[in-house]
Write a protein that holds these residues in place. Structure first.
Motif, PDB file in Angstrom:
ATOM      1  N   THR A  29       1.413 -18.660  28.290  1.00 42.87           N
ATOM      2  CA  THR A  29       1.420 -20.117  28.359  1.00 42.87           C
ATOM      3  C   THR A  29       0.128 -20.688  27.791  1.00 42.87           C
ATOM      4  O   THR A  29       0.142 -21.646  27.000  1.00 42.87           O
ATOM      5  CB  THR A  29       1.585 -20.570  29.819  1.00 42.87           C
ATOM      6  OG1 THR A  29       2.841 -20.096  30.322  1.00 42.87           O
ATOM      7  CG2 THR A  29       1.534 -22.078  29.931  1.00 42.87           C
ATOM      8  N   LEU A  30      -0.996 -20.112  28.193  1.00 48.08           N
ATOM      9  CA  LEU A  30      -2.284 -20.563  27.680  1.00 48.08           C
ATOM     10  C   LEU A  30      -2.357 -20.431  26.164  1.00 48.08           C
ATOM     11  O   LEU A  30      -2.816 -21.355  25.466  1.00 48.08           O
ATOM     12  CB  LEU A  30      -3.397 -19.737  28.338  1.00 48.08           C
ATOM     13  CG  LEU A  30      -4.803 -19.877  27.733  1.00 48.08           C
ATOM     14  CD1 LEU A  30      -5.342 -21.282  27.957  1.00 48.08           C
ATOM     15  CD2 LEU A  30      -5.763 -18.845  28.317  1.00 48.08           C
ATOM     16  N   ILE A  31      -1.912 -19.301  25.636  1.00 48.28           N
ATOM     17  CA  ILE A  31      -1.977 -19.080  24.187  1.00 48.28           C
ATOM     18  C   ILE A  31      -1.096 -20.078  23.452  1.00 48.28           C
ATOM     19  O   ILE A  31      -1.499 -20.674  22.439  1.00 48.28           O
ATOM     20  CB  ILE A  31      -1.579 -17.628  23.855  1.00 48.28           C
ATOM     21  CG1 ILE A  31      -2.632 -16.653  24.396  1.00 48.28           C
ATOM     22  CG2 ILE A  31      -1.414 -17.443  22.348  1.00 48.28           C
ATOM     23  CD1 ILE A  31      -2.276 -15.193  24.209  1.00 48.28           C
ATOM     24  N   ASN A  32       0.122 -20.294  23.937  1.00 50.95           N
ATOM     25  CA  ASN A  32       1.027 -21.253  23.291  1.00 50.95           C
ATOM     26  C   ASN A  32       0.456 -22.666  23.319  1.00 50.95           C
ATOM     27  O   ASN A  32       0.504 -23.390  22.316  1.00 50.95           O
ATOM     28  CB  ASN A  32       2.394 -21.221  23.969  1.00 50.95           C
ATOM     29  CG  ASN A  32       3.273 -20.098  23.475  1.00 50.95           C
ATOM     30  OD1 ASN A  32       3.833 -20.166  22.397  1.00 50.95           O
ATOM     31  ND2 ASN A  32       3.375 -19.041  24.258  1.00 50.95           N
ATOM     32  N   LEU A  33      -0.075 -23.072  24.467  1.00 55.51           N
ATOM     33  CA  LEU A  33      -0.681 -24.404  24.576  1.00 55.51           C
ATOM     34  C   LEU A  33      -1.836 -24.565  23.594  1.00 55.51           C
ATOM     35  O   LEU A  33      -1.933 -25.577  22.883  1.00 55.51           O
ATOM     36  CB  LEU A  33      -1.187 -24.631  26.005  1.00 55.51           C
ATOM     37  CG  LEU A  33      -0.213 -25.227  27.015  1.00 55.51           C
ATOM     38  CD1 LEU A  33      -0.856 -25.281  28.392  1.00 55.51           C
ATOM     39  CD2 LEU A  33       0.220 -26.617  26.582  1.00 55.51           C
ATOM     40  N   ALA A  34      -2.727 -23.581  23.567  1.00 53.82           N
ATOM     41  CA  ALA A  34      -3.901 -23.679  22.709  1.00 53.82           C
ATOM     42  C   ALA A  34      -3.516 -23.697  21.237  1.00 53.82           C
ATOM     43  O   ALA A  34      -4.024 -24.528  20.460  1.00 53.82           O
ATOM     44  CB  ALA A  34      -4.843 -22.512  23.006  1.00 53.82           C
ATOM     45  N   VAL A  35      -2.600 -22.811  20.829  1.00 52.95           N
ATOM     46  CA  VAL A  35      -2.221 -22.726  19.420  1.00 52.95           C
ATOM     47  C   VAL A  35      -1.551 -24.011  18.965  1.00 52.95           C
ATOM     48  O   VAL A  35      -1.889 -24.586  17.911  1.00 52.95           O
ATOM     49  CB  VAL A  35      -1.308 -21.513  19.190  1.00 52.95           C
ATOM     50  CG1 VAL A  35      -0.665 -21.579  17.807  1.00 52.95           C
ATOM     51  CG2 VAL A  35      -2.085 -20.219  19.338  1.00 52.95           C
ATOM     52  N   GLU A  36      -0.588 -24.505  19.742  1.00 50.12           N
ATOM     53  CA  GLU A  36       0.147 -25.698  19.343  1.00 50.12           C
ATOM     54  C   GLU A  36      -0.769 -26.916  19.241  1.00 50.12           C
ATOM     55  O   GLU A  36      -0.611 -27.752  18.349  1.00 50.12           O
ATOM     56  CB  GLU A  36       1.277 -25.966  20.336  1.00 50.12           C
ATOM     57  CG  GLU A  36       2.397 -24.941  20.291  1.00 50.12           C
ATOM     58  CD  GLU A  36       3.161 -24.990  18.982  1.00 50.12           C
ATOM     59  OE1 GLU A  36       3.418 -26.086  18.468  1.00 50.12           O
ATOM     60  OE2 GLU A  36       3.507 -23.913  18.463  1.00 50.12           O
ATOM     61  N   ASN A  37      -1.726 -27.036  20.143  1.00 52.10           N
ATOM     62  CA  ASN A  37      -2.601 -28.201  20.120  1.00 52.10           C
ATOM     63  C   ASN A  37      -3.680 -28.090  19.043  1.00 52.10           C
ATOM     64  O   ASN A  37      -3.943 -29.050  18.316  1.00 52.10           O
ATOM     65  CB  ASN A  37      -3.242 -28.403  21.496  1.00 52.10           C
ATOM     66  CG  ASN A  37      -2.305 -29.046  22.486  1.00 52.10           C
ATOM     67  OD1 ASN A  37      -2.102 -30.258  22.473  1.00 52.10           O
ATOM     68  ND2 ASN A  37      -1.700 -28.245  23.353  1.00 52.10           N
ATOM     69  N   ILE A  38      -4.321 -26.901  18.931  1.00 52.45           N
ATOM     70  CA  ILE A  38      -5.357 -26.741  17.906  1.00 52.45           C
ATOM     71  C   ILE A  38      -4.758 -26.884  16.511  1.00 52.45           C
ATOM     72  O   ILE A  38      -5.240 -27.664  15.670  1.00 52.45           O
ATOM     73  CB  ILE A  38      -6.060 -25.386  18.064  1.00 52.45           C
ATOM     74  CG1 ILE A  38      -6.840 -25.329  19.381  1.00 52.45           C
ATOM     75  CG2 ILE A  38      -6.998 -25.132  16.893  1.00 52.45           C
ATOM     76  CD1 ILE A  38      -7.427 -23.966  19.695  1.00 52.45           C
ATOM     77  N   ALA A  39      -3.691 -26.142  16.248  1.00 53.45           N
ATOM     78  CA  ALA A  39      -3.057 -26.226  14.932  1.00 53.45           C
ATOM     79  C   ALA A  39      -2.417 -27.590  14.707  1.00 53.45           C
ATOM     80  O   ALA A  39      -2.441 -28.125  13.596  1.00 53.45           O
ATOM     81  CB  ALA A  39      -2.010 -25.115  14.790  1.00 53.45           C
ATOM     82  N   GLY A  40      -1.849 -28.173  15.771  1.00 56.20           N
ATOM     83  CA  GLY A  40      -1.188 -29.468  15.634  1.00 56.20           C
ATOM     84  C   GLY A  40      -2.149 -30.576  15.254  1.00 56.20           C
ATOM     85  O   GLY A  40      -1.889 -31.354  14.316  1.00 56.20           O
ATOM     86  N   TYR A  41      -3.263 -30.677  15.951  1.00 52.46           N
ATOM     87  CA  TYR A  41      -4.239 -31.713  15.624  1.00 52.46           C
ATOM     88  C   TYR A  41      -4.857 -31.478  14.248  1.00 52.46           C
ATOM     89  O   TYR A  41      -5.177 -32.431  13.518  1.00 52.46           O
ATOM     90  CB  TYR A  41      -5.334 -31.755  16.692  1.00 52.46           C
ATOM     91  CG  TYR A  41      -4.895 -32.462  17.957  1.00 52.46           C
ATOM     92  CD1 TYR A  41      -4.597 -33.823  17.949  1.00 52.46           C
ATOM     93  CD2 TYR A  41      -4.767 -31.765  19.156  1.00 52.46           C
ATOM     94  CE1 TYR A  41      -4.195 -34.480  19.115  1.00 52.46           C
ATOM     95  CE2 TYR A  41      -4.358 -32.403  20.322  1.00 52.46           C
ATOM     96  CZ  TYR A  41      -4.079 -33.762  20.295  1.00 52.46           C
ATOM     97  OH  TYR A  41      -3.678 -34.400  21.433  1.00 52.46           O
ATOM     98  N   LYS A  42      -5.037 -30.235  13.872  1.00 51.16           N
ATOM     99  CA  LYS A  42      -5.562 -29.928  12.539  1.00 51.16           C
ATOM    100  C   LYS A  42      -4.603 -30.426  11.460  1.00 51.16           C
ATOM    101  O   LYS A  42      -5.020 -31.089  10.491  1.00 51.16           O
ATOM    102  CB  LYS A  42      -5.767 -28.416  12.418  1.00 51.16           C
ATOM    103  CG  LYS A  42      -6.216 -27.938  11.041  1.00 51.16           C
ATOM    104  CD  LYS A  42      -6.134 -26.421  10.939  1.00 51.16           C
ATOM    105  CE  LYS A  42      -4.667 -25.959  10.973  1.00 51.16           C
ATOM    106  NZ  LYS A  42      -4.563 -24.481  10.824  1.00 51.16           N
ATOM    107  N   LEU A  43      -3.320 -30.122  11.612  1.00 48.33           N
ATOM    108  CA  LEU A  43      -2.341 -30.519  10.608  1.00 48.33           C
ATOM    109  C   LEU A  43      -2.125 -32.025  10.593  1.00 48.33           C
ATOM    110  O   LEU A  43      -1.877 -32.623   9.533  1.00 48.33           O
ATOM    111  CB  LEU A  43      -1.015 -29.790  10.862  1.00 48.33           C
ATOM    112  CG  LEU A  43      -1.051 -28.271  10.651  1.00 48.33           C
ATOM    113  CD1 LEU A  43       0.239 -27.625  11.110  1.00 48.33           C
ATOM    114  CD2 LEU A  43      -1.314 -27.939   9.189  1.00 48.33           C
ATOM    115  N   LEU A  44      -2.200 -32.670  11.773  1.00 43.43           N
ATOM    116  CA  LEU A  44      -2.072 -34.127  11.808  1.00 43.43           C
ATOM    117  C   LEU A  44      -3.202 -34.791  11.035  1.00 43.43           C
ATOM    118  O   LEU A  44      -2.988 -35.774  10.303  1.00 43.43           O
ATOM    119  CB  LEU A  44      -2.071 -34.615  13.260  1.00 43.43           C
ATOM    120  CG  LEU A  44      -0.749 -34.495  14.026  1.00 43.43           C
ATOM    121  CD1 LEU A  44      -0.928 -34.963  15.467  1.00 43.43           C
ATOM    122  CD2 LEU A  44       0.350 -35.295  13.351  1.00 43.43           C
TER     123      LEU A  44
END
Length: 789
Positions: free
Chosen positions: A109-124
């Motif tokens: 859960t921690l890994i999924n949360l971190a990846v989606e948010n870090i990569a998501g904000y970067k791509l946004l």
């Protein structure tokens, strides 16, 4: 020589050791050992280096003691166990299985949360810059962000835990086969694996978190079973039951299953993955506990998804937990669809085998680079990151903009989060299909390419570019010094050519293009990893549609069959490159032409000890050999009816670790005699003897103590597995692997007066095909003839 677990090279085998080596000292030439030197020099020598590339350097390896050591202490402990102690043991096994599932689910859960948010904000952020036509600024931002994230992951692996690099699955597979892979399940490895996976996946590299999650689950299981890290272990009385390799193996199996479940949210697939791919030894009780662990993981992930559906998890949408849900899609196919389905399996087998072959070459080149030091490892990782960023940002500009279809319900074009219709550099009302696959996280790319009812959204040229890029990136990314998994890159590659075939079939088939993508991914995974049953169940749990079962089975069977005809699976190739002495399930046919007696004859003479042995003799044996087991032989015993006067008895086998404990505790006798049962129980416990601690270098023995004696009878395993010298090597190898042995004693077929009751000892190294062919060249010719036929 430094080496990451993913940077592998072939280990050169030479004629040095006979029985397994252990210890961290310099390599000894056992051929010159006076204890083992035969009277006549043999022309053949069965020997090999017990070395493997594990972690940061070439390491000495040894086997694990999965066999129950039935000495006097064990028998007394077994007889004296109360019902309460038995219940404690059972309760603790289930409790640890629960904790393994719970912690693996929480970390996933921690890994999924971190990846989606870090990569998501970067791509946004980059999308906003591209929308404003600030292309160069967007490129610099994306490249810098990926560079920093890759540097973070690589720095952790190179400097703190080299064993955390790579997927970790080959090492887990070797451990469950009976090979002790050093430093693979430590606390530092676990921590670096978690944060390194977050950094590497967020950096947009062509790798997944599925392999690292399997390793993470195994690390959690190992640490729980032994009471924590090596230097800070909890000495809880209940944990004494798990101070042995046998129970630790079961826990690590639960951890591997939990990791697969956490990656794909597939509890049944996780159990079958361990059964089919990683576990060598299995039983029904273990099946129950692994299923319990994966069920706990599934509950944790379900609770996590429901909580995040309320929007409390930042940019986390569905993440990577549900890659493709087609439960509401009606799957229709007819007899005519069998041909394209079989073609997908054929292509998957060929491309998967080609991927394995090319990856083998790439890993050998990477090994030459990484031998030069830590800086070169970092530079290699960062170079791959730069190349990946350039491709992901620049290639979408090659795609043509497509107009949005007014009949679709999804927002088009997509400027924010996930979606099939990324606007990227296109005007309003148009979208860039290649950006929908490249300019997003890997999990979202899978979801987009797997999407159904999207027959015209992706152009064939875009899919071809996507396939070629990820095939190249998959080859050059796996092997750098970051935690990496193979599942997701292979899924992306396979889904691309599967969808291409669906487009080519056009109106000739009723199967949706998204389902073709699913079948393509399954075929490439089967062609590379050679999994069938577990992979079929994982994809069924991912798609949530049983109607896909028949065609998925056909694809997997064809792909695996084609791949097996060309080369081994990717994990077998990595095991070979690392030099880990993994024993395959099926012996080579030519092994039936050789007996274990001939193997024993090609080895140095076996070193034996007497039941009551002099301390000086034990010290001499431990100092001059690296053997891990020694037969205990008593001469002149009282004969039974029918035996000759002064018969020789094979009492059993005593382990090197037990001899070291005897010397450290100075359990010596003034005269040569047998001890009473209570005497040994005052000094040792069975739980203590099960621990793998202590080195001979730490032992100090005085000259007076050298003249004293040790009674080895209470510490000797009186029921070792023995085979007669006329047994074929093939049959002995099957027994060795299935029972999980470390030593196998060879006894003579005819017992004559004055003849030793033991001919030799076989170990894992002795049964490796390469070592046997080196010692018996004529068998190599026989093998070539079998291939020709």
């Amino acid at each position: 020589m430094e080496e990451d677990p993913s940077q592998v090279a072939e280990t050169t085998t030479t004629t040095t050791s006979s029985v397994e080596g252990v210890g961290e000292g310099e390599e000894r030439d056992l051929e010159s050992n006076p204890l083992n030197q035969p009277l006549l020099k043999r022309s053949r020598t069965l020997s090999s280096n017990p070395l493997a590339i594990v972690g940061a350097k070439v390491s000495h390896i040894e086997s694990l003691d999965y066999e129950i050591n039935e000495n006097d202490l064990f028998k007394h402990d077994w007889r004296s166990r109360s019902s309460a102690q038995v219940l404690q043991y059972i309760f603790l096994k289930w409790s640890l299985a629960f904790l393994v599932g719970l912690l693996t689910g929480l970390i996933a859960t921690l890994i999924n949360l971190a990846v989606e948010n870090i990569a998501g904000y970067k791509l946004l952020a980059v999308s906003g810059l591209v929308e404003k036509k600030r292309y160069l600024t967007g490129f610099i931002y994306l490249t810098t962000a990926n560079f920093v994230l890759t540097l973070f992951a690589a720095f952790l692996c190179v400097c703190f835990a080299p064993t955390a690099a790579g997927p970790g699955i080959p090492e887990i597979k070797a451990y469950l086969n009976g090979v002790d892979t050093p430093n693979m399940f430590g606390a530092s490895t676990l921590i670096v694996k978690i944060f390194g996976s977050i950094g590497a996946v967020s950096a947009g590299l062509d790798l997944g978190k599925e392999g690292p999650l399997v390793h993470i689950g195994s690390c959690i299981a190992s640490l729980l079973g032994q009471g924590g890290p090596e230097n800070y272990r909890i000495k809880w009385r209940w944990l004494r039951y798990f101070n042995n390799d046998r129970d630790r193996r079961d826990l690590i199996t639960c951890g591997a299953s939990s990791g697969v479940c956490a990656a794909f949210r597939a509890p049944v697939g996780g159990v079958l993955f361990s059964l089919e791919e990683v576990a060598t030894w299995w039983r029904s009780a273990l099946l129950w506990r692994t299923f319990f662990s994966t069920a706990v993981v599934a509950v944790v992930l379900r609770a996590f998804i429901e909580y995040c559906n309320s929007g409390k998890c930042g940019l986390f949408g569905r993440g990577g937990l549900i890659m493709f849900d087609v439960s509401d899609v009606t799957v229709t196919y007819h007899a005519m669809d069998i041909a394209p389905v079989a073609l997908i399996g054929l292509i998957g087998g060929v491309l998967g085998s080609l991927y394995n072959h090319l990856l083998h070459k790439v890993l050998r080149v990477y090994n030459l680079i990484n031998q030069k030091g830590k800086i070169h490892k970092l530079l290699l990782s960062l170079s791959v990151s730069l190349f990946t960023s350039i491709c992901l940002y620049c290639l979408p500009f090659l795609a043509t903009c497509s107009p949005c279809d007014s009949s679709i319900t999804e927002t088009c074009p997509t400027n924010g989060r996930t979606g099939n219709f990324k606007q990227f550099n296109c005007p309003d009302g148009y979208y860039n299909d290649l950006a929908s696959l490249l300019f997003t996280t890997n999990d979202d790319a899978v979801r987009n390419i797997f999407s159904t009812n999207t027959a015209t959204e992706f152009h064939p040229l875009s899919l071809l570019i996507f396939f070629g890029l990820y095939y190249i990136l998959g080859l050059i990314t796996f092997g750098i010094a970051v935690p990496s998994g193979l599942f997701l890159p292979i899924i992306l590659m396979g889904s691309a050519y599967g969808r291409l075939l669906g487009i080519a079939m056009g109106s000739y088939t009723k199967i949706d293009q998204g389902l073709y993508a699913v079948l393509g991914a399954a075929s490439l995974m089967a062609g590379s990893m050679r999994m069938t049953v577990s992979l079929c169940v994982i994809f069924l749990e991912l798609t949530n549609n049983l109607l896909l079962l028949p065609i998925t089975m056909i694809v997997l069977l064809i792909a695996k069959s084609v791949g097996d005809c060309i080369n081994p699976s990717i994990y077998d190739i990595i095991l070979h490159l690392k030099g880990l002495p993994f024993l395959d399930a099926n012996p080579e046919p030519w092994m039936r032409n050789l007996t274990v007696g001939e193997l024993a004859d090609a080895k140095p003479q076996v070193v034996t000890l007497r039941g009551v042995e002099k301390v000086a003799r034990i010290v001499d044996v431990l100092r001059n050999t690296t053997h891990n087991g020694f037969p205990v032989v008593d001469e002149g015993v009282v004969p039974r009816v029918g035996l000759a006067i002064g018969a020789t008895e094979l009492h059993g086998i005593v382990l090197r670790a037990h001899l070291v404990k005897v010397l450290k505790k100075k359990w010596f006798l003034q005269e040569r005699r047998r001890t009473e049962e209570w005497e040994v129980r005052e000094k040792f416990t069975w739980i203590e003897l099960a621990e793998r601690e202590g080195k001979f270098e730490e032992v100090a023995v005085t000259n007076d103590e050298m003249e004293m004696y040790v009674d080895l009878h209470p510490l000797t395993n009186t029921t070792p597995y023995t085979v007669v010298e006329s047994m074929s090597v093939a049959k002995a190898m099957v027994l060795f692997r299935q029972v999980g042995l470390r030593h196998m004693l060879i006894v003579p077929k005819y017992q004559a007066a004055g003849v030793s009751p033991v001919v030799g000892i076989l170990t894992r190294q002795d049964l490796r095909a390469y070592n046997i062919l080196t010692a018996f060249p004529h068998l190599a010719k026989s093998k070539e003839r079998e291939k020709g036929n």
